[in-house]
Design a protein around this motif. Structure first.
Motif, PDB file in Angstrom:
ATOM      1  N   SER A  31       4.112 -30.687 -40.897  1.00 36.91           N
ATOM      2  CA  SER A  31       5.228 -30.178 -40.499  1.00 36.91           C
ATOM      3  C   SER A  31       5.356 -28.791 -40.903  1.00 36.91           C
ATOM      4  N   HIS A  32       5.381 -27.769 -39.959  1.00 37.11           N
ATOM      5  CA  HIS A  32       5.933 -26.239 -40.407  1.00 37.11           C
ATOM      6  C   HIS A  32       7.119 -26.099 -40.667  1.00 37.11           C
ATOM      7  N   LEU A  33       7.419 -25.574 -41.401  1.00 42.29           N
ATOM      8  CA  LEU A  33       9.050 -25.141 -41.837  1.00 42.29           C
ATOM      9  C   LEU A  33       9.072 -24.092 -42.949  1.00 42.29           C
TER      10      LEU A  33
ATOM     11  N   ASN B 236       3.298 -32.033 -45.103  1.00 41.86           N
ATOM     12  CA  ASN B 236       2.777 -33.017 -44.478  1.00 41.86           C
ATOM     13  C   ASN B 236       2.639 -32.896 -42.987  1.00 41.86           C
TER      14      ASN B 236
END
Ligand SMILES: Nc1nc2c(ncn2[C@@H]2O[C@H](COP(=O)(O)OP(=O)(O)O)[C@@H](O)[C@H]2O)c(=O)[nH]1
Lengths: 698, 75
Positions: free
Chosen positions: B58-60, B56
């Motif tokens: 977001s980088h994680l 979505n």
């Protein structure tokens, strides 16, 4: 004094909250702790237009108001309690334009508490390169707020933000998302029972004490009927809440935010390809580590030498410039050398914090966590243990605090327990001085010398022991805890000089003041103990020695008298009492005193020896030369030789000698059990290994 | 067989299906890991763990065990 506007800065981690805080307050800031807990509290004063002032509180970074850590809990406690002295007049939520969607989640929660809220959209300078455009008036309308589009980096938009803060009275406090939609049945009942209250706020009050700290039970005693039945029910509600909030946010952003993918430059992806690469990623990480260590030793040795000489000079000048007497003695023989022992740390600590904060600011630290997680898990640690272990080379205290973002309790506990094995900067002066005494200063190959290799070995030994004990602890400790691990990978940023400088100053100051107090106190106590004795062997020292050595005179005689005095002073007796315990390790009673006094803080060791030796002789040389001249009364050889030196190095490598660390471990683990276990295990290990090494080498 | 994030190949995109598992932490949901959202696998560390994702926007990074709990549909 006019009333100050109370402002709370709130935001997800990595949104530039600290940068905004630094811009608003400059050096006008203070770092402390929230009462009773070790969560860092940063506050400052900001001058606003029209002579108004604001008190800015920088709340810990959090992803949402559903707290999952102590830090996050602080945020909720302050925002829920209107009577809290930190309760804000206006909340400023900082968000990152590149992560607006995620950042707005927290914003909607704050807004639903019906506190006047300003939205800061930071990193405006990145909009072009990521192809983002925003319709600010539309967003303001949809979110019912005022928006400041700023760039903390380019220092743009701060004045607008200040104007909005001054005019906080005109902000709407209408909520964004209706809590009824999370679980209609439950919230309807809640609303009937408390028609006047904000639903979301009630909900937080009910759910928050499911978490960590024992919050006043009073608050929730109003709601026994609304107890959440089970953890899975709570979770279902919170999940529903999250979904509803995202639906709202997506609706708003569909109209207000346009991302043109084609315009994005893809810098981040290119860097990630190298920095998280299966080979190059590790290669670069180790190269960076090597560079840091090299830099710390090489660069800081110059200021350190200067400081060492400076204090010797200062002591001498004071002595010759002031009339002699016990008070002047206390200054020249107790306080100045004691202070010198702490000031000498400043260059190394500052360098280390400089590098750590650059790595953190740039976003690289998250890549290290990513790279190291798998390896560290073998030993019962987490990728997130790398940051504490690396910070541990500066000081175990911030390192223990840095374990807070490890979600898994077992991994976190193990990290806390083993961090004190890493070579903290307090060990360094002990290492440096002993290495220079007992290890030959010869080169091996072109670059390395035996001395620097020894130092490097000691560092590896520290890491090795930390990791090894983690492995053992992982096998022994039977703690069940949910393993989960989520880490945000922020975009790469050039570190902001201002942030780095402020960080280095703050951290160094905290260390120097914290440790400085202990060291100063101990050096005064030591000096007193060394300057007075219990019986006339001390007070009649001059007479006794003169009669015994009739052939001596002048300087030599004075020295004999001084060392006789020391031997029969209070500290001399104390040292003698423990000599049988430390003698098998190759130490005499003076080193014994050094070790005892450094159970409060290791760095005291050198200062103690400095105090003891400068009490023992009148010569004003630097500490090292004094130590070199010490003779082992049993063997007649130098006291600091290879065997006793290595034994002492290893003793310091393993022993738990830092009251502040024990205190912080107690606070973080909330029990005396763990710090006591640390103290006993580490010191026992230290004694055993030092004993073996001395007996083998001697 | 259930397809999960753990089955993705580097660069592959997928849509998150239902999230039912109890073990998915709230924090992950709050970061955008919700049904209907898109995930892409960017990189894995050696031994495929942890996994570096975009969810979505977001980088994680998450560990493989957790990735294996999140059912997806490859697109
Ligand atoms: N490009 C850009 N970078 C920024 C801006 N503000 C902060 N940063 C960078 O973003 C990173 C995170 O900032 P920081 O203030 O530490 O964020 P915090 O974790 O929210 O306190 C740092 O590397 C900052 O230098 C900005 O306006 N533009």
């Amino acid at each position: 004094m006019a009333k100050q506007i109370k402002v709370s800065l709130i935001g997800n981690p990595n949104t530039g909250k600290t940068s905004v805080f630094n811009l608003l307050t400059g050096l006008n800031q203070q770092v402390g702790n929230y009462p009773g807990i070790t969560v860092e509290k940063k506050e400052g004063i900001c001058k606003l237009p029209r002579g108004v002032k604001a008190h800015i509180l920088d709340l810990p970074g959090t992803y949402s108001l559903n707290a999952s850590s102590l830090d996050e809990n602080v945020v909720i406690e302050i925002l829920l309690n209107k009577k809290d002295k930190d309760f804000p007049d206006v909340a400023v939520v900082v968000s990152d334009v590149e992560n607006l969607k995620r950042n707005l989640l927290l914003f909607t929660q704050i807004k639903d508490l019906e506190i006047p809220t300003i939205l800061v959209i930071n990193m405006a300078d990145r909009m072009r390169s990521s192809g983002i455009s925003l319709d600010i008036p539309l967003l303001e309308k949809e979110l019912n707020t005022k928006i400041a589009l700023i760039s903390a980096r380019k220092n743009q938009g701060i004045d607008e933000l200040k104007k909005l803060i001054v005019a906080y009275g005109s902000l709407s406090t209408k909520p964004c998302v209706n809590a009824l939609t999370f679980a209609p049945e439950y919230f309807n009942r809640l609303q009937k029972a408390f028609p006047k209250q904000s639903l979301y706020k009630l909900w937080l009050v009910i759910t928050q004490d499911v978490n960590f700290r024992k919050v006043d039970k009073k608050k929730s005693s109003i709601t026994p009927d609304f107890e959440i039945k089970s953890e899975s029910e709570l979770k279902r509600f919170q999940q529903k809440e999250t979904i509803k909030r995202y639906q709202f946010i997506n609706g708003v952003l569909k109209k207000g935010l346009i991302i043109d993918e084609k315009a994005a430059t893809g810098m981040r992806a290119r860097l990630d390809r190298v920095l998280t690469h299966k080979f190059w990623g590790y290669f670069i990480f180790f190269a960076i580590l090597l560079f840091i260590f090299q830099a710390i030793y090489d660069w800081s040795s110059y200021p350190m030498d200067l400081i060492d000489e400076g204090f010797a000079w200062l002591s001498e000048v004071t002595k010759s410039g002031l009339p002699s007497g016990p008070f002047v003695d206390l200054i020249t023989e107790g306080i100045i050398p004691g202070l010198g022992g702490i000031v000498i740390f400043i260059p190394q600590i500052a360098f280390l914090f400089l590098f750590i904060s650059i790595l953190e600011e740039s976003g690289y630290m998250s890549r290290v966590v990513f790279l190291m997680d798998r390896v560290m898990r073998r030993f019962g640690l987490s990728g997130k243990s790398v940051v504490p272990l690396v910070s541990g080379t500066a000081c175990a205290i911030p390192a223990v605090m840095a374990t807070r973002n490890i979600e898994n309790w077992k991994e976190r506990l193990i990290t806390i327990l083993v961090v004190p094995f890493t070579t903290c900067s307090a060990r360094l002066p002990v290492y440096l001085i002993i290495i220079s005494l007992v290890i030959p200063n010869e080169k091996v190959g072109w670059i390395f010398s035996y001395q620097s290799l020894t130092l490097m070995l000691l560092y590896f030994l520290g890491f090795g022991t930390a990791v090894g004990s983690a492995w053992i602890l992982n096998k022994i400790l039977k703690i069940k805890s949910k393993t989960y691990f989520v880490i945000e990978m922020p975009g790469y940023k050039l570190p902001l000089l201002k942030n780095v400088v402020i960080n280095v100053i703050e951290k160094t100051k905290a260390f120097v003041l914290g440790a400085g107090k202990i060291i100063l106190a101990i050096s005064i106590v030591l000096w007193v103990l060394a300057s007075f004795g219990p019986n006339d062997k001390f007070s009649n020292a001059a007479q006794i020695v003169t009669e015994k050595y009739t052939n001596l005179s002048g300087e030599e005689l004075d020295q004999k008298i001084a060392s006789h005095k020391l031997e029969y002073s209070f500290i001399g007796y104390a040292g003698k009492a423990i000599e049988p315990i430390v003698a098998p390790l190759g130490y005499d009673w003076k080193i014994g005193i050094g070790i005892i006094s450094s159970f409060a803080a290791r760095e005291v060791f050198v200062g103690t020896l400095a105090t003891i030796y400068s009490v023992g002789s009148d010569e004003e040389e630097t500490i090292k030369n004094r130590m070199k001249a010490e003779v082992n009364t049993v063997t007649g050889g130098p006291l600091f030789n290879l065997a006793s030196g290595i034994s002492l190095l290893l003793f310091y490598a393993f022993a738990m000698q830092c009251m502040s660390t024990l205190a912080i471990v107690k606070r973080e683990t909330n029990s005396w059990k763990w710090p006591m276990a640390q103290l006993i295990f580490m010191s026992g290990l230290a004694y055993g290994i030092a004993l073996i090494v001395y007996q083998v080498l001697k | 067989m259930k397809i999960t994030i753990a089955n993705l190949k580097k660069g592959q995109r997928a849509l998150i299906k239902e999230i039912t598992s109890e073990i998915i932490p709230l924090k992950l949901l709050e970061m955008g890991c919700l049904p209907g959202n898109e995930v892409e696998l960017i990189q894995t560390a050696p031994f495929q763990c942890p996994m570096y994702l975009t969810i979505n926007g977001s980088h994680l990074a998450i560990r493989r065990e957790m990735a294996a709990q999140i059912e997806v549909e490859i697109i």
